[in-house]
Design a protein around this motif. Structure first.
Motif, PDB file in Angstrom:
ATOM      1  N   GLY A 184       0.570  -1.233   0.213  1.00 64.17           N
ATOM      2  CA  GLY A 184      -0.484  -0.103   0.562  1.00 64.17           C
ATOM      3  C   GLY A 184       1.154   0.640   0.068  1.00 64.17           C
ATOM      4  O   GLY A 184       1.943   1.039   0.159  1.00 64.17           O
ATOM      5  N   TYR A 185       0.026   2.391  -0.343  1.00 63.67           N
ATOM      6  CA  TYR A 185       0.826   3.841  -0.237  1.00 63.67           C
ATOM      7  C   TYR A 185       2.063   4.194   0.650  1.00 63.67           C
ATOM      8  O   TYR A 185       3.036   4.278   0.569  1.00 63.67           O
ATOM      9  CB  TYR A 185      -0.087   4.332  -0.607  1.00 63.67           C
ATOM     10  CG  TYR A 185       0.081   6.524   0.220  1.00 63.67           C
ATOM     11  CD1 TYR A 185       0.887   6.726  -1.402  1.00 63.67           C
ATOM     12  CD2 TYR A 185       0.294   7.222   0.845  1.00 63.67           C
ATOM     13  CE1 TYR A 185       1.640   8.324  -0.889  1.00 63.67           C
ATOM     14  CE2 TYR A 185       0.343   8.135   1.166  1.00 63.67           C
ATOM     15  CZ  TYR A 185       1.073   8.564  -0.240  1.00 63.67           C
ATOM     16  OH  TYR A 185       1.916   9.809   0.025  1.00 63.67           O
ATOM     17  N   TYR A 287      -2.228   8.214  -7.084  1.00 65.22           N
ATOM     18  CA  TYR A 287      -3.219   7.028  -6.325  1.00 65.22           C
ATOM     19  C   TYR A 287      -4.897   7.178  -7.129  1.00 65.22           C
ATOM     20  O   TYR A 287      -4.900   6.110  -7.293  1.00 65.22           O
ATOM     21  CB  TYR A 287      -3.707   7.672  -5.313  1.00 65.22           C
ATOM     22  CG  TYR A 287      -4.441   9.020  -5.019  1.00 65.22           C
ATOM     23  CD1 TYR A 287      -3.915  10.302  -5.401  1.00 65.22           C
ATOM     24  CD2 TYR A 287      -5.691   8.619  -5.041  1.00 65.22           C
ATOM     25  CE1 TYR A 287      -4.492  11.638  -5.279  1.00 65.22           C
ATOM     26  CE2 TYR A 287      -6.377  10.160  -4.724  1.00 65.22           C
ATOM     27  CZ  TYR A 287      -6.064  11.757  -4.657  1.00 65.22           C
ATOM     28  OH  TYR A 287      -6.502  13.101  -4.922  1.00 65.22           O
ATOM     29  N   THR A 315      -0.988   2.668  -6.944  1.00 67.25           N
ATOM     30  CA  THR A 315      -1.936   1.460  -6.624  1.00 67.25           C
ATOM     31  C   THR A 315      -2.573   1.125  -6.670  1.00 67.25           C
ATOM     32  O   THR A 315      -3.575   1.326  -7.561  1.00 67.25           O
ATOM     33  CB  THR A 315      -2.920   2.176  -4.323  1.00 67.25           C
ATOM     34  OG1 THR A 315      -3.016   1.243  -4.231  1.00 67.25           O
ATOM     35  CG2 THR A 315      -3.386   3.857  -5.104  1.00 67.25           C
ATOM     36  N   LYS A 318      -7.463   2.059  -5.731  1.00 62.04           N
ATOM     37  CA  LYS A 318      -8.617   2.097  -6.858  1.00 62.04           C
ATOM     38  C   LYS A 318      -8.983   2.092  -7.469  1.00 62.04           C
ATOM     39  O   LYS A 318     -10.087   1.790  -8.130  1.00 62.04           O
ATOM     40  CB  LYS A 318      -8.037   4.149  -6.805  1.00 62.04           C
ATOM     41  CG  LYS A 318      -7.843   4.798  -5.580  1.00 62.04           C
ATOM     42  CD  LYS A 318      -8.964   5.112  -4.829  1.00 62.04           C
ATOM     43  CE  LYS A 318      -8.379   5.848  -3.075  1.00 62.04           C
ATOM     44  NZ  LYS A 318      -8.311   6.658  -2.960  1.00 62.04           N
ATOM     45  N   ARG A 325      -4.487  -4.716  -0.553  1.00 66.36           N
ATOM     46  CA  ARG A 325      -2.875  -4.221  -0.410  1.00 66.36           C
ATOM     47  C   ARG A 325      -2.046  -4.388  -1.091  1.00 66.36           C
ATOM     48  O   ARG A 325      -1.073  -5.374  -1.405  1.00 66.36           O
ATOM     49  CB  ARG A 325      -3.007  -5.395   1.127  1.00 66.36           C
ATOM     50  CG  ARG A 325      -4.198  -4.695   2.235  1.00 66.36           C
ATOM     51  CD  ARG A 325      -5.076  -3.630   2.213  1.00 66.36           C
ATOM     52  NE  ARG A 325      -4.273  -2.352   2.306  1.00 66.36           N
ATOM     53  CZ  ARG A 325      -4.169  -0.926   1.651  1.00 66.36           C
ATOM     54  NH1 ARG A 325      -5.243  -0.856   0.664  1.00 66.36           N
ATOM     55  NH2 ARG A 325      -3.168   0.189   2.210  1.00 66.36           N
TER      56      ARG A 325
HETATM   57  C1  LIG Z   1      -3.988  10.241  -1.823  1.00 63.48           C
HETATM   58  C2  LIG Z   1      -4.052   9.649  -1.711  1.00 63.48           C
HETATM   59  N1  LIG Z   1      -2.821   8.353  -1.777  1.00 63.48           N
HETATM   60  C3  LIG Z   1      -2.546   7.465  -1.644  1.00 63.48           C
HETATM   61  C4  LIG Z   1      -3.692   6.466  -1.444  1.00 63.48           C
HETATM   62  C5  LIG Z   1      -3.596   4.855  -1.218  1.00 63.48           C
HETATM   63  O1  LIG Z   1      -3.517   4.106  -0.407  1.00 63.48           O
HETATM   64  P1  LIG Z   1      -2.705   3.155   0.039  1.00 63.48           P
HETATM   65  O2  LIG Z   1      -2.263   1.996  -1.007  1.00 63.48           O
HETATM   66  O3  LIG Z   1      -2.898   2.420   0.918  1.00 63.48           O
HETATM   67  O4  LIG Z   1      -4.551   1.874  -0.588  1.00 63.48           O
HETATM   68  C6  LIG Z   1      -4.890   7.121  -1.771  1.00 63.48           C
HETATM   69  C7  LIG Z   1      -5.925   6.297  -0.845  1.00 63.48           C
HETATM   70  O5  LIG Z   1      -6.957   6.630  -0.137  1.00 63.48           O
HETATM   71  C8  LIG Z   1      -5.152   8.335  -1.768  1.00 63.48           C
HETATM   72  O6  LIG Z   1      -6.517   8.844  -1.156  1.00 63.48           O
END
Ligand SMILES: Cc1ncc(COP(=O)(O)O)c(C=O)c1O
Length: 473
Positions: A184-185, A287, A315, A318, A325
């Motif tokens: 994840g991010y 994202y 990621t 979305k 994950r």
């Molecule tokens: C601004 C931003 N960055 C990154 C992410 C991605 O997060 P992840 O990969 O942990 O789901 C999101 C998800 O909501 C987001 O809104």
């Protein structure tokens, strides 16, 4: 020369600093003072475990950290040596440890899916049948070798698929070995921090901006420098004015999170010029760059990165769904080795999931799904705007940005957005207060609403009436 731990200051199991870090610090001190020189062999983990009477895992963790930071290099049969050519750093400029426990505000996660819930794609439109078929096929094909530990940098076939996808869709020229798969991010960011930043560094962040970015950096003792955002994205001039010597900038250029504006071309160039001139890093959080409704998706900032200053974070949350994950980080060619060392601190992402996603992409389902979702979200966005406007026009104006997955309801009359979203949540509606995404107290009052799961204008109107009753009570 082979050293032993004898003669060094005693380890303190009651200290705040965990034992593995104390051992790690000992080696760093020995290297800094010249006691250990480049090329010197250090004790084997087994020997040191015995000598110190500690758990083997403690020694392994210390050695992994030393290796990840380039202090020592494993040499197979020949043992582990202090990295040849290493320039000793005096300990007084050695950065403090990265991670310090700090109170983190958990993001709001309701027990059930709520209308307008942020961060979710259209869950009703996910191609479950195809996914189920591919999952079953990948599970059946699993060999014993697929059941061991996964490749730390990511499944090779998935890394290759992502590199090809980014090339075609986001204009990014990269090869598979530059792509690191993460969970994840947040993990992508941790990897960047481990590899490139030190505690005490300053990093520009957008204001308003995605709260987890701020929280994560601050948790790692990295100082965040909030930079205002206007209709062209981050104010690079103000960022330079406030902190010209920052080590990095985190930006969401495609659709700024949360204002959804696009970082203009002059600002992209200004940001790249600053990073090049100052040997600073840019972390591009892309994202939801795929979802743009008024024109084709814009190329990523990374596509302009001729000098290798941009780390690109993507990621699957979305474009597929968040429970997977799975995310990825593209690093500049010059930094691949450094990231490979740091990635060894993590243990890799679930292999079966990576195999399924890889098949999903290679068989064309991914591209088709994104195209379908782009169309669907364009429709849902228009229907949601129309429904909300019909009912709430007296109270709100709605920003209709060119892309993204949420709308911004700006409250016309003075109204505490935090209080409004708290009341919305009490009655089963999701919303996020723009104030919570803004540092300081003078942010605009607005509510962020995700539209991807609103299936019709009638649904939007029905939900809007519930918001209206809160606004008028
Ligand atoms: C601004 C931003 N960055 C990154 C992410 C991605 O997060 P992840 O990969 O942990 O789901 C999101 C998800 O909501 C987001 O809104």
């Amino acid at each position: 020369m082979t050293t032993t731990a004898t003669g060094l200051t005693p380890l303190d199991s009651a200290a705040n600093e965990p034992l593995y870090r104390q051992i790690y610090q000992r080696f760093r001190a020995a290297i800094a003072s010249g006691v250990l020189k480049p090329g010197d062999r250090i004790p084997s983990a087994r020997a040191l475990t015995k000598e110190l009477g500690l758990a083997r895992g403690t020694i392994d963790a210390a050695y992994a950290l030393l290796a990840a930071e380039g202090y020592v290099s494993p040499r197979g049969q020949a043992g582990t040596i202090v990295t040849p050519g290493l320039k000793p750093q005096p300990m007084d400029i050695v950065p403090p440890p990265l991670a310090q426990p700090k109170d983190l505000k958990p993001s709001y996660r309701p027990d059930s899916i709520l209308p307008f819930q942020m961060g979710l794609p259209a869950l009703d439109a996910f191609p479950r049948k195809i996914w189920a078929r591919l999952s079953a096929r990948c599970s059946r094909a699993m060999q014993p070798a697929d059941m061991t530990h996964p490749a730390v940098f990511g499944l090779p076939s998935l890394r290759a698929e992502i590199a090809a996808y980014l090339h075609m869709s986001r204009g990014i020229a990269c090869s598979p070995h530059q792509v690191f798969i993460t969970s994840g991010y947040a993990q992508s960011m941790q990897l960047v921090c481990r590899a490139l930043l030190n505690a005490g560094d300053r990093v520009w962040v957008e204001d308003p901006g995605y709260p987890p970015t701020r929280d994560l950096l601050q948790h790692l003792n990295i100082e965040t420098v909030p930079v205002p955002v206007d209709h062209e994205g981050m104010r690079i001039d103000q960022a330079i004015g406030r902190s010209p010597d920052a080590r990095a900038a985190v930006v969401t250029p495609a659709h700024q999170s949360p204002l959804c504006v696009t970082l203009s071309l002059p600002r992209r160039h200004a940001l790249l010029d600053w990073a090049e001139a100052n040997a600073a890093w840019i972390i591009e959080d892309d994202y939801d760059g795929e979802y743009r409704y008024v024109s084709r998706p814009l190329p990523a900032l990374k596509s302009l990165d001729e000098k290798g200053r941009v780390l690109y974070a993507g990621t699957f949350s979305k474009v597929l769904f968040p429970a997977l994950r799975l995310a990825y980080l593209v690093v500049p060619e010059s930094q691949v080795e450094r990231f490979e060392q740091s990635a060894h601190l993590f243990s890799g992402s679930p292999q079966l999931t990576q195999t399924i996603v890889s098949a999903f992409i290679s068989e064309g389902h991914f591209a088709r799904h994104i195209q379908r979702m782009r169309r669907l979200y364009g429709e849902r966005r228009s229907m949601t705007i129309a429904g909300l406007q019909n009912v709430l026009e007296k109270h709100v104006s709605i920003d209709s940005p060119p892309g993204g997955m949420h709308l911004i309801l700006r409250l016309r009359h003075p109204c505490d957005d935090r209080r409004l979203v708290a009341r919305m949540r009490e009655c089963g509606l999701y919303g996020e207060a723009l104030s919570d995404w803004t540092t300081g107290d003078d942010g605009a009052s607005a509510v962020l609403l995700n539209f991807t799961n609103i299936d019709s204008q009638a649904t939007a109107e029905m939900l809007a009436r519930r918001i209206l009753s809160l606004l008028e009570s």
